[in-house]
Design a protein around this motif. Sequence first.
Motif, PDB file in Angstrom:
ATOM      1  N   LEU A 173     -62.567   3.429 -18.597  1.00  0.00           N
ATOM      2  CA  LEU A 173     -62.946   2.425 -17.599  1.00  0.00           C
ATOM      3  C   LEU A 173     -63.412   1.129 -18.273  1.00  0.00           C
ATOM      4  N   ARG A 174     -64.135   1.259 -19.392  1.00  0.00           N
ATOM      5  CA  ARG A 174     -64.563   0.076 -20.155  1.00  0.00           C
ATOM      6  C   ARG A 174     -63.344  -0.690 -20.660  1.00  0.00           C
ATOM      7  N   ASP A 175     -62.353   0.033 -21.185  1.00  0.00           N
ATOM      8  CA  ASP A 175     -61.145  -0.613 -21.709  1.00  0.00           C
ATOM      9  C   ASP A 175     -60.351  -1.293 -20.599  1.00  0.00           C
ATOM     10  N   LEU A 176     -60.306  -0.696 -19.422  1.00  0.00           N
ATOM     11  CA  LEU A 176     -59.630  -1.323 -18.287  1.00  0.00           C
ATOM     12  C   LEU A 176     -60.348  -2.619 -17.916  1.00  0.00           C
ATOM     13  N   ASP A 177     -61.670  -2.586 -17.912  1.00  0.00           N
ATOM     14  CA  ASP A 177     -62.453  -3.783 -17.614  1.00  0.00           C
ATOM     15  C   ASP A 177     -62.214  -4.864 -18.668  1.00  0.00           C
ATOM     16  N   ILE A 178     -62.228  -4.482 -19.936  1.00  0.00           N
ATOM     17  CA  ILE A 178     -61.988  -5.436 -21.027  1.00  0.00           C
ATOM     18  C   ILE A 178     -60.587  -6.036 -20.890  1.00  0.00           C
ATOM     19  N   ALA A 179     -59.600  -5.198 -20.619  1.00  0.00           N
ATOM     20  CA  ALA A 179     -58.221  -5.687 -20.458  1.00  0.00           C
ATOM     21  C   ALA A 179     -58.143  -6.704 -19.327  1.00  0.00           C
ATOM     22  N   GLY A 180     -58.858  -6.458 -18.253  1.00  0.00           N
ATOM     23  CA  GLY A 180     -58.880  -7.407 -17.150  1.00  0.00           C
ATOM     24  C   GLY A 180     -59.548  -8.717 -17.543  1.00  0.00           C
ATOM     25  N   GLN A 181     -60.673  -8.630 -18.254  1.00  0.00           N
ATOM     26  CA  GLN A 181     -61.387  -9.835 -18.679  1.00  0.00           C
ATOM     27  C   GLN A 181     -60.549 -10.677 -19.639  1.00  0.00           C
ATOM     28  N   LEU A 182     -59.747 -10.020 -20.462  1.00  0.00           N
ATOM     29  CA  LEU A 182     -58.905 -10.735 -21.422  1.00  0.00           C
ATOM     30  C   LEU A 182     -57.560 -11.138 -20.817  1.00  0.00           C
ATOM     31  N   SER A 183     -57.366 -10.860 -19.548  1.00  0.00           N
ATOM     32  CA  SER A 183     -56.099 -11.114 -18.841  1.00  0.00           C
ATOM     33  C   SER A 183     -54.920 -10.443 -19.544  1.00  0.00           C
ATOM     34  N   CYS A 184     -55.134  -9.214 -19.936  1.00  0.00           N
ATOM     35  CA  CYS A 184     -54.085  -8.438 -20.605  1.00  0.00           C
ATOM     36  C   CYS A 184     -53.284  -7.593 -19.622  1.00  0.00           C
ATOM     37  N   LEU A 185     -53.544  -7.755 -18.326  1.00  0.00           N
ATOM     38  CA  LEU A 185     -52.863  -6.937 -17.334  1.00  0.00           C
ATOM     39  C   LEU A 185     -51.846  -7.733 -16.521  1.00  0.00           C
ATOM     40  N   THR A 186     -51.384  -8.843 -17.074  1.00  0.00           N
ATOM     41  CA  THR A 186     -50.352  -9.632 -16.401  1.00  0.00           C
ATOM     42  C   THR A 186     -49.033  -8.867 -16.433  1.00  0.00           C
ATOM     43  N   ALA A 187     -48.098  -9.280 -15.612  1.00  0.00           N
ATOM     44  CA  ALA A 187     -46.783  -8.624 -15.586  1.00  0.00           C
ATOM     45  C   ALA A 187     -46.135  -8.662 -16.970  1.00  0.00           C
ATOM     46  N   GLU A 188     -46.237  -9.807 -17.642  1.00  0.00           N
ATOM     47  CA  GLU A 188     -45.652  -9.935 -18.982  1.00  0.00           C
ATOM     48  C   GLU A 188     -46.315  -8.983 -19.973  1.00  0.00           C
ATOM     49  N   ASN A 189     -47.641  -8.883 -19.921  1.00  0.00           N
ATOM     50  CA  ASN A 189     -48.344  -7.991 -20.835  1.00  0.00           C
ATOM     51  C   ASN A 189     -48.079  -6.522 -20.526  1.00  0.00           C
ATOM     52  N   LEU A 190     -47.962  -6.186 -19.253  1.00  0.00           N
ATOM     53  CA  LEU A 190     -47.626  -4.810 -18.909  1.00  0.00           C
ATOM     54  C   LEU A 190     -46.247  -4.450 -19.447  1.00  0.00           C
ATOM     55  N   ASP A 191     -45.332  -5.417 -19.431  1.00  0.00           N
ATOM     56  CA  ASP A 191     -44.007  -5.201 -20.017  1.00  0.00           C
ATOM     57  C   ASP A 191     -44.127  -4.990 -21.534  1.00  0.00           C
ATOM     58  N   HIS A 192     -44.984  -5.773 -22.181  1.00  0.00           N
ATOM     59  CA  HIS A 192     -45.230  -5.579 -23.623  1.00  0.00           C
ATOM     60  C   HIS A 192     -45.686  -4.137 -23.874  1.00  0.00           C
ATOM     61  N   LEU A 193     -46.648  -3.691 -23.095  1.00  0.00           N
ATOM     62  CA  LEU A 193     -47.191  -2.345 -23.283  1.00  0.00           C
ATOM     63  C   LEU A 193     -46.133  -1.271 -23.055  1.00  0.00           C
ATOM     64  N   ARG A 194     -45.319  -1.459 -22.033  1.00  0.00           N
ATOM     65  CA  ARG A 194     -44.258  -0.480 -21.763  1.00  0.00           C
ATOM     66  C   ARG A 194     -43.273  -0.381 -22.920  1.00  0.00           C
ATOM     67  N   HIS A 195     -43.161  -1.453 -23.701  1.00  0.00           N
ATOM     68  CA  HIS A 195     -42.237  -1.463 -24.835  1.00  0.00           C
ATOM     69  C   HIS A 195     -42.943  -1.285 -26.183  1.00  0.00           C
ATOM     70  N   GLY A 196     -44.181  -0.777 -26.143  1.00  0.00           N
ATOM     71  CA  GLY A 196     -44.897  -0.442 -27.376  1.00  0.00           C
ATOM     72  C   GLY A 196     -45.460  -1.637 -28.127  1.00  0.00           C
ATOM     73  N   ARG A 197     -45.586  -2.777 -27.461  1.00  0.00           N
ATOM     74  CA  ARG A 197     -46.127  -3.967 -28.115  1.00  0.00           C
ATOM     75  C   ARG A 197     -47.523  -4.255 -27.578  1.00  0.00           C
ATOM     76  N   SER A 198     -48.291  -4.965 -28.366  1.00  0.00           N
ATOM     77  CA  SER A 198     -49.651  -5.335 -27.964  1.00  0.00           C
ATOM     78  C   SER A 198     -49.629  -6.384 -26.868  1.00  0.00           C
ATOM     79  N   PRO A 199     -50.578  -6.269 -25.940  1.00  0.00           N
ATOM     80  CA  PRO A 199     -50.704  -7.347 -24.965  1.00  0.00           C
ATOM     81  C   PRO A 199     -51.286  -8.579 -25.648  1.00  0.00           C
ATOM     82  N   ILE A 200     -51.062  -9.728 -25.067  1.00  0.00           N
ATOM     83  CA  ILE A 200     -51.574 -10.986 -25.597  1.00  0.00           C
ATOM     84  C   ILE A 200     -52.730 -11.447 -24.711  1.00  0.00           C
TER      85      ILE A 200
END
Length: 122
Positions: free
Chosen positions: A25-52
């Motif tokens: 839950l902490r990591d989900l919150d951090i990801a949200g604060q860093l705006s790592c949950l955008t559509a582009e970043n979710l695509d990065h994650l699905r392809h094994g790449r780090s979110p920006i």
Amino acid sequence: MISQAQTLNDSAKSFQAPLVEAALLRDLDIAGQLSCLTAENLDHLRHGRSPIVSCGPYGGEPAEVDHVVPVSVEPELCNEIANLELLPRTLNRRKGARIGERQQDYREELRQADLIEAVAPE
């Protein structure tokens, strides 16, 4: 949802279950604060790449997974989900293997959850 997954994999009754749930839950919150949950970043994650990181002073940097308690201090925590958190690359590299008060306190929580052995008195 996390507790349901823990029930399915028979870890719900373990001492570490609350720590794992809190860390996720902490990591989900951090990801949200860093705006790592955008559509582009979710695509990065699905392809094994780090979110920006998409906002703030670390915008444009990749996010990395950090060990809260450094592996050099507690090697048995290398793959422990409860010991992982998301950080911008600069912060992760700056922290390195240092262990401050937060890490010492968390190390004790992990010890109480039987994730690491108690230090033998000298």
